[in-house]
Structures are given as structure tokens and as C-alpha cells.
Enzyme design. Structure first.
Site, PDB file in Angstrom:
ATOM      1  N   LYS A  72     -25.980  93.695  -4.376  1.00  0.00           N
ATOM      2  CA  LYS A  72     -25.892  95.032  -4.958  1.00  0.00           C
ATOM      3  C   LYS A  72     -25.281  95.994  -3.942  1.00  0.00           C
ATOM      4  O   LYS A  72     -25.165  95.685  -2.756  1.00  0.00           O
ATOM      5  CB  LYS A  72     -27.281  95.512  -5.385  1.00  0.00           C
ATOM      6  CG  LYS A  72     -28.305  95.598  -4.256  1.00  0.00           C
ATOM      7  CD  LYS A  72     -29.658  96.006  -4.789  1.00  0.00           C
ATOM      8  CE  LYS A  72     -30.693  96.117  -3.644  1.00  0.00           C
ATOM      9  NZ  LYS A  72     -32.000  96.562  -4.137  1.00  0.00           N
TER      10      LYS A  72
ATOM     11  N   MET B  35     -14.469 114.843  11.049  1.00  0.00           N
ATOM     12  CA  MET B  35     -14.298 114.106   9.804  1.00  0.00           C
ATOM     13  C   MET B  35     -13.594 112.776  10.037  1.00  0.00           C
ATOM     14  O   MET B  35     -13.971 111.758   9.453  1.00  0.00           O
ATOM     15  CB  MET B  35     -13.498 114.934   8.794  1.00  0.00           C
ATOM     16  CG  MET B  35     -13.261 114.205   7.473  1.00  0.00           C
ATOM     17  SD  MET B  35     -12.309 115.159   6.286  1.00  0.00           S
ATOM     18  CE  MET B  35     -13.529 116.384   5.786  1.00  0.00           C
TER      19      MET B  35
ATOM     20  N   TYR C 217     -15.699 120.615  17.868  1.00  0.00           N
ATOM     21  CA  TYR C 217     -16.126 121.773  17.084  1.00  0.00           C
ATOM     22  C   TYR C 217     -17.432 122.339  17.623  1.00  0.00           C
ATOM     23  O   TYR C 217     -18.342 121.605  17.996  1.00  0.00           O
ATOM     24  CB  TYR C 217     -16.343 121.369  15.617  1.00  0.00           C
ATOM     25  CG  TYR C 217     -15.072 121.139  14.839  1.00  0.00           C
ATOM     26  CD1 TYR C 217     -14.192 122.180  14.576  1.00  0.00           C
ATOM     27  CD2 TYR C 217     -14.779 119.873  14.337  1.00  0.00           C
ATOM     28  CE1 TYR C 217     -13.035 121.964  13.835  1.00  0.00           C
ATOM     29  CE2 TYR C 217     -13.625 119.647  13.589  1.00  0.00           C
ATOM     30  CZ  TYR C 217     -12.747 120.702  13.353  1.00  0.00           C
ATOM     31  OH  TYR C 217     -11.615 120.486  12.632  1.00  0.00           O
TER      32      TYR C 217
ATOM     33  N   ARG D 119     -42.534 102.011  -9.390  1.00  0.00           N
ATOM     34  CA  ARG D 119     -41.200 102.543  -9.646  1.00  0.00           C
ATOM     35  C   ARG D 119     -40.799 102.216 -11.080  1.00  0.00           C
ATOM     36  O   ARG D 119     -40.624 103.096 -11.907  1.00  0.00           O
ATOM     37  CB  ARG D 119     -40.218 101.944  -8.627  1.00  0.00           C
ATOM     38  CG  ARG D 119     -38.796 102.441  -8.741  1.00  0.00           C
ATOM     39  CD  ARG D 119     -37.924 101.905  -7.608  1.00  0.00           C
ATOM     40  NE  ARG D 119     -37.891 100.442  -7.572  1.00  0.00           N
ATOM     41  CZ  ARG D 119     -37.213  99.739  -6.668  1.00  0.00           C
ATOM     42  NH1 ARG D 119     -36.542 100.378  -5.712  1.00  0.00           N
ATOM     43  NH2 ARG D 119     -37.208  98.417  -6.693  1.00  0.00           N
TER      44      ARG D 119
END
Length: 828
Positions: free
Chosen positions: A496, A772, A723, A594
């Protein structure tokens, strides 16, 4: 080499009157139905393994034209195949080995047998490079070194063969005796004895003793005398069996081959050695200690064979690295690219094509891009005729031949669309990405052809940050968990979340090859993608928020059922599409709280299931929520008890057997007595431990993440980096910019020294905020340059170290790697 079927029967002590066709001829031995090339002359051995049985594939092979089989029984189906030969034996594997043993005894040639913990394949390939001018050589394809691989390797020896080089690999005691009896090496090589593959041995001494059995009756043995374990183990053999030893050493000048000195530069090493009282030199284009060990081993063999030291020195300069990897990557226009950097010869072509076909899908055509091949035991003309026949037998649709020989012998390539090019540059100039669409493309070329240009043309993603996925490690981890459960217990592999971020298709293909019983995905779309990619094994959908029931039934995706509402909806939609007794998996809530049924809801569920014939319970399962926390074992046992109660209620209501499964990765290790009919293997498949008591130490990491340095700058103390100016240098520093950022999945929390990156052997801290698309790293203590590859996590930085820095779990790190990061799948 061809045998009549009567000759094979004689080897196996089977009477000829039991053969239906005594005129049959055998030239191919087959143990894997997927590797079929020439049906008419194939002899299939129906081997039984822990998870599979070759007898199950006889009918399919018969339809494909195979008429000769070695089996341990016949049944009504095979009795009806009246034009086929069935050689009935007690054990088909032993029969395969018996045939190989008899075949080997026909040839009075030098045979080199190589074993060791590592370096076997490299030594084999380097010896081939170094000796090909003196001998016509047959050698093991890739790593065909097992109880099955060795006999298949020996079968390639024929009347043209002047030297054979055969690998021998073992995983436990009692195996080397069989291999030695088949190989009967005249020269035996022990590369080394290390900690690799220790699982099957009680001690290193036991492993060494088993490996050294290959040396029995050798005329010469080659080993490193600086290894005390190897030396002490070999010593008894020297007194009884061996005519000559070449024990090489870097410390003991009295040894037969003494390496007096090693002088290294950036790209090569010069070895000064003494042999037979004569001092000589050679230079090889390698600098790592492991490579140089393999160089000296090859040197010892060449000296034993009488090759002049001057010739040896000349050839050593031309040695090329052995690319043992096959890489799989996403190509342009829905193509899959398989790049094989192994040797470029006929010997390695069949395994590469087999690997390719196991990754093909019905939606893809198959294409091959191949350079000129290195000559071996065949003449040039015969070589290319054989290549063309092999490609035709594999149903290749498009073939691209590159090189002068390919152009010269292109007339022999028939039955497929062919194009030929004099050079790689001509191919790149004339072909475009638009020429390739919906294809699986095998790219296989000799190093001098620089096929990297072709890979650059066809590869979909050019991002310099790469996640590498080791399919060998995945197979190893699956086998590790299989070894912990009973042979009758089935295994579900969790793929998955796109295989925990590693890519579900390649994971699924590998697991399907390993004999996995079920796959499990989280969403229906994941299952559809796997079906479209050619995955045929059963697939469970664990969280089926279904909006397209047609696809669920069409692709035979088996949903979990966790509520009455969902069950009714599934029955209603299934009836629309004509579903009958469609398998579903009943989810029980034993304590996760759940999803799932509790015991009080089971009577209503049973009544509903009995009222229809659209769906049918195939399994009932639950999740353990604290199996990895020993302090909460009481809760786990409560879950297990509750599961037992619920499943008894369900099973009592039905006549057919309903499979039960509750154990996850940790549960398999800690609670094996509750394995029931099936287990689910999750994060452990990917080499990530859930137990730290040593019980999972055999797991191997599957994924590693790498990037490159794109800039290096020296800055004085006080300079701020990144930054927000949060990175403040406290000393004069060299700062590298690495092309990975939070858009690639490298979390911003890893900045400002909270994580490290492995740079050429040095752990280097991050500096400043993660950007980024980039991160800055203090490489003051490291030796590096622009373009160097660095490790984010992998062999030197466990993924757990990053999850600890992020205060999370490894699952999150692995699944957070961005889709834009290039995935490269490889097998050694």
C-alpha cells in the site's frame, strides 16, 4: 550440446521402453517455465520448492511445445500427453544434478571453481576478461551459483570449451558437497570468508569448513594467507589432496605470491609482487581494497596457468568494472527502461531477457537495444545467428543493433522490426523519444558504447536526487519472514501507499516471483494499477472507499468488509455486475478501534451473508495495535483471545474454511504461535526493524536516497547561510549545496544541524534552513568536489536516524519521498 532423450534416460537409470518418443533431442535444460526459449529441444525439470511445485506448469509448457519432462509422478493429465516423454524419478533436483555431473565428466579441461562470501562474480568476470585471448571460456551466467544454477551453468560446456569458470554459492551446511561433485574443479578459489549470508551457519568456522569443501581434489588452490580463518581451515587439505597452492599475502614474504607493495593514485594502483623468486609489477584501474583483493586472486590464477607476467601486466591495465546491477526505471511515453550494465556477451543475454519478461505487461511491447557482443566460444557469424534466434524466441517486437558487427550481421535478424546503427551517436542523432511508446525496453551495451546517452534519451525523470530500491534485499527480507512461519502458512505482502513510497509495481513483480501468496493495497486505484501492470496474484483492498464497483469486480480486487452498511452496498453492486461468491475479507475490531466488526455484530453479519450468494468470506482478520511494545503484551494477548472468539463464531456459521490472519511484521517475530493460516508482512519487507532485540538483524534495507553536490563555496566565520539567516558559521567553513529539498520529501526539520549527510565517508551536518529544492551542508571535514554523490539515507545513515530527528516513525520518512524523485530499481 545435444543429447538424445535415451541418453538422458540412461543417465537417470530409466528404461527406454518407458519413453513415448525415443527420437527426441535435448539441448536446453529448464527449471523455470518463464525462461522457455526453444520448446522442441527443452527438458523441463519439475522442481518442488517450499512455496511452489514445477508440476503445476507442465500443462502450460506442453501447450507451448515442450515434450520432455523430468517429474516425480504422473497423473491423469500427464498420462493424456501421449506424445510427451515423462522421466519419473524420486527427486527432480537430484536428477538435474545427476545429468550435470555426467555431462561435466565428459570434458577433460581446466575448470575453475570459485566460492567465498563476496567477490565471486567479479573474479569470474575478470578472469574471463583476462583469459579470453587464451581460451574459449564457458562461465556461470550472472550469479548462477546455487544447487539449481550450477548444473545449468555446467550444461553450457561443449566440445568447443577450453576452460570453464563456475561460481559456487551456499546458504547452509551440506550444500557444497553436491556442488563440488558436479563442478569437479581443477583450480579452486576462496575469495574470502565474511559475515555475509551467516544465517544458515552456527559459526564462522562452520561456514569456512563448508565453503572449503569445494577445494577437495583440486590440482591447485588459491586463497589469501592473511586470513587466519581461511588458512587454518585449508591446512588439512594441503597434506592430502592438493598438488599446488598459491597462497598470496601482503605481510608474509615466504608465501608463494607475495604482494610487496601497493601504490595508489586517484584512479589506479600499482602492485609490486614476488612470484617464483621473481619481482614483477602490474597496474590495475582500481583503488579499493576489495577490488585489489580480487585483482591479486586473478593474478594468482594467471600465474598458475603459465601466463607471462608481462602479458598479465598488459591485460590488467584493460580490466573494466563488472556492472552486476540491472536497473529498472521509468521511461518516456509510458515506457519501462531496463538497463543492464553486466557483461555484453551471449552468456549474459538470456538472463537479462528473462528479467525483462518478468517485468513486461500485456499493455507493453518488448524492445531490445543491444551493442556488438564480445566474442566467446562461437564464431562471429554463429554468435549473431544465435542472438537473432533467441530474440525471435522471446517475441521481441523492436530490435535496435548498434555497432559494426551488428550492421554486418543484421541480415540474420528476422521476425521483428529491426534497425541498425554504426554507433551510439548515430542512434541518438536519428532516434527521438517519440519513437518509443508503451514499451519495455532492455538497454544492454558494452562499456565502450556509452549507452548512458541512450538511457538519458529514454529516461522520464532526470532529477539528480534518486531513490534506489534493492530488489535483492526485498527478496531476502521476504524469505527471512517466510523462514519464521510454517510452510503451510500463507503470506500477504503489504504494498500500500505505492509500496511504502518505493513503487508498488516493481515490489509486486519481485514478490510475485518470490512466491508470495497475496498482495494488499490500501485503495482500489492501487489495485487497478497493479492489474494493468500485469500482476495476476490475489490482491486485497484494505480500505475500499469504493466509487467504481465495476472496476473492483472487473479487476478481481478482493475488498475488506468492515461494516453492515458496506456489506449491503457491496452485495447490491455485485449483483449488478453478475458477481457470484466473490471473495471478501471480514475485518474484526479486536482493539484498534478504527474499523471492523465487534462480536455483538457478528450474528447480523452472518445472517446477511447467508441471505445472498454475491459475496463469500475468504478470510477474517484483525490488526494488532501494540505488538511492538512488550510493556503492553497483556493488551496484545487480549486482542488475540478476542480474535479467537470472533473467528470461532464466524467459522461455525459456514461450511467452507475461512482463512484467519492477525499477525503483522512484529507479530510474526514475537507471536509466531498465532500465525493461523496467513500473516501480513509490512514495513519489515522494506528492511526497517520493528524489534530491536536482535531478532530482525538479518533484515536488509531496501531503499536508499542519494543526491549530488552542485556547488562548493568557502565562507569565513560569521557568515549566515540560507533563508532566515539561521545558519551562522562559527568557523571558516566549506559549504556544499545539495540538490534535495522539502519538495523532494527532505523535511524542513532536518535543517540547522538536525540531520547529517554522508559525503565520501564523512558525516556532514546540514546548515541553515532546508529549501524547497536544496539543502546546504558543512563539508569542511570531507574530501569532495562538485558532482559527487552523497547519501541522505541508506547504507551509512539508517532511515531510523532521520525519523528520530523528526520525532516520527520510519514509515513517514519512506512514504514522504516525493513522486518527482527518480526511482531506480536494481538487482545484482
Amino acid at each position: 550440446m545435444k543429447y538424445s532423450i535415451t541418453e538422458i534416460a540412461d543417465i537417470l537409470h530409466i528404461k527406454e521402453d518407458r519413453l513415448n518418443d525415443q527420437e527426441a533431442v535435448v539441448s536446453q535444460l529448464l527449471t523455470d517455465s518463464r525462461s522457455l526459449n526453444y520448446p522442441k529441444e527443452t527438458l523441463f525439470f519439475a522442481l518442488k520448492t517450499k512455496n511452489n511445485d514445477g508440476h503445476n506448469y507442465i500443462a502450460q509448457l506442453y501447450k507451448q511445445g515442450v515434450r520432455n519432462f523430468v517429474v516425480d509422478h504422473v497423473d491423469e493429465v500427464t498420462r493424456g500427453m501421449r506424445d510427451a516423454n515423462f522421466l519419473v524419478v524420486d527427486n527432480p533436483l537430484e536428477a538435474l544434478q545427476q545429468v550435470a555431473m555426467s555431462h561435466r565428466r565428459k570434458f577433460n579441461i581446466p575448470v575453475i571453481g570459485i566460492t567465498g562470501s563476496r567477490g565471486k562474480t567479479t573474479v569470474k568476470e575478470w578472469l574471463n576478461q583476462l583469459l579470453k585471448d587464451d581460451y574459449k571460456i564457458v562461465r556461470s551466467p550472472r550469479s548462477y551459483n546455487s544447487q539449481i544454477g550450477v548444473p545449468l551453468s555446467l550444461w553450457d560446456i561443449d566440445d568447443n570449451t577450453q576452460l570453464a569458470i563456475i561460481e559456487a554459492g551456499i546458504s547452509t551446511t551440506g550444500e557444497m558437497g553436491n556442488l563440488q561433485a558436479m563442478i569437479r574443479p581443477t583450480i579452486g578459489i576462496i575469495t574470502n570468508i565474511g559475515s555475509e549470508h551467516n544465517d544458515g551457519f552456527a559459526s564462522m568456522q562452520e561456514k569456512a569448513s563448508e565453503k572449503c569443501k569445494i577445494l577437495t581434489s583440486c590440482e591447485c588452490i588459491v586463497y589469501c594467507a592473511d586470513d587466519p580463518l581461511v588458512t587454518s581451515t585449508i591446512k588439512p587439505l594441503l597434506d592430502v589432496d592438493v598438488a599446488q597452492e598459491i597462497a598470496w599475502s601482503r605481510t608474509d614474504a615466504t608465501r608463494q605470491l607475495y604482494v610487496k607493495s601497493v601504490a595508489k593514485t586517484d584512479k589506479q594502483s600499482t602492485l609490486t609482487y614476488v612470484y617464483g623468486g621473481k619481482q614483477c609489477q602490474l597496474t590495475a584501474p582500481f583503488t579499493s581494497d576489495r577490488d585489489l583483493e580480487n585483482v591479486v586472486t586473478c593474478l594468482a590464477v594467471m600465474l598458475h596457468l603459465g601466463i607471462d607476467p608481462a602479458v598479465i601486466a598488459q591485460r590488467m591495465k584493460r580490466l573494466t568494472p563488472v556492472g552486476t546491477r540491472i536497473n529498472v526505471m521509468e521511461g518516456v511515453n509510458n515506457c519501462t527502461i531496463i538497463a543492464d550494465g553486466y557483461t555484453s556477451d551471449y552468456n549474459s543475454l538470456t538472463p537479462a531477457l528473462d528479467f525483462m519478461f518478468r517485468r513486461s505487461s500485456k499493455q507493453h511491447d518488448n524492445a531490445v537495444i543491444l551493442s556488438d557482443l564480445k566474442p566467446d566460444v562461437y564464431s562471429d557469424e554463429e554468435l549473431y545467428i544465435r542472438v537473432s534466434e533467441l530474440l525471435w524466441a522471446k517475441n521481441i517486437k523492436h530490435f535496435y543493433g548498434i555497432g559494426a558487427d551488428m550492421c554486418r550481421y543484421g541480415k540474420y535478424f528476422k521476425g521483428m522490426e529491426c534497425q541498425f546503427f554504426k554507433s551510439t551517436q548515430e542512434f541518438v542523432d536519428k532516434m527521438s523519444q517519440g519513437d518509443f511508446e508503451n514499451e519495455t525496453v532492455l538497454v544492454k551495451g558494452a562499456p565502450e558504447f556509452d549507452f548512458d546517452q541512450i538511457i538519458d534519451l529514454l529516461e522520464a525523470k532526470q532529477h539528480q536526487t534518486v531513490e534506489e530500491i534493492d530488489l535483492n534485499a526485498l527478496a531476502h527480507n521476504f524469505k527471512f519472514f517466510r523462514s519464521l512461519i510454517k510452510p503451510t502458512t500463507k503470506a500477504v505482502a503489504m504494498v500500500k501507499a505505492d509500496g511504502y513510497g518505493t513503487g508498488s509495481y516493481e515490489m509486486a513483480k519481485t514478490l510475485q516471483d518470490c512466491g508470495c501468496d497475496y498482495l494488499a493495497v490500501a485503495a482500489q486505484d492501487e489495485g487497478v494499477d497493479l492489474r494493468n501492470a500485469g500482476i495476476t496474484m490475489p490482491i486485497i483492498v484494505l480500505n475500499p472507499s469504493v466509487v467504481n464497483y465495476k472496476s473492483l469486480f472487473q479487476y478481481h480486487l478482493e475488498p475488506e468488509v468492515y461494516s453492515i452498511i458496506e456489506a449491503r452496498e457491496l452485495i447490491k453492486e455485485g449483483a449488478k455486475y453478475g458477481a457470484k461468491n466473490f471473495p471478501v475479507h471480514i475485518k474484526l475490531d479486536t482493539g484498534m478501534h478504527r474499523l471492523g466488526f465487534i462480536k455483538e455484530q457478528l450474528p447480523e453479519l452472518i445472517e446477511l451473508l447467508h441471505s445472498q450468494d454475491v459475496i463469500k468470506p475468504a478470510s477474517m482478520f484483525s490488526h494488532l495495535c501494540v505488538a511492538d511494545e512488550p510493556a503492553q503484551d497483556a493488551y496484545t494477548h487480549m486482542q488475540l483471545d478476542y480474535f479467537e472468539q470472533c473467528t470461532q463464531v464466524l467459522q461455525a456459521a459456514f461450511n467452507h474454511h475461512i482463512t484467519r490472519h492477525i499477525l503483522n511484521t512484529t507479530g510474526i517475530v514475537r507471536f509466531p504461535e498465532y500465525q493461523y493460516d496467513m500473516v501480513r508482512i509490512g514495513i519489515g519487507l522494506y528492511g526497517i526493524k520493528t524489534c530491536y532485540d536482535g531478532s530482525e538483524d538479518a533484515l536488509k534495507p531496501v531503499a536508499s536516497l542519494h543526491s549530488i553536490i552542485i556547488s562548493l563555496k568557502d565562507w569565513p566565520a560569521g557568515t549566515t547561510i540560507g533563508y532566515g539567516r539561521h545558519g551562522v558559521l562559527t568557523r571558516p567553513s566549506r559549504i556544499a549545496t545539495v540538490t534535495i529539498g522539502y519538495a523532494d520529501g527532505y523535511d524542513r526539520h532536518f535543517g540547522n544541524g538536525h540531520a547529517q549527510i554522508w559525503v565520501n565517508g564523512t558525516l556532514c551536518p546540514t546548515v541553515g534552513n532546508v529549501c524547497m529544492d536544496a539543502v546546504m551542508v558543512d563539508v569542511t571535514e570531507a574530501q569532495c568536489q562538485v558532482g559527487d554523490r552523497v547519501e541522505i539515507f541508506g547504507e551509512h545513515i539508517p532511515i531510523e536516524r532521520l525519523s528520530e530527528a523528526r520525532d516520527t516513525i520510519p514509515y513517514e520518512i519512506l512514504t514522504s519521498i516525493s513522486p518527482r524523485v527518480k526511482r531506480v530499481y536494481y538487482r545484482e
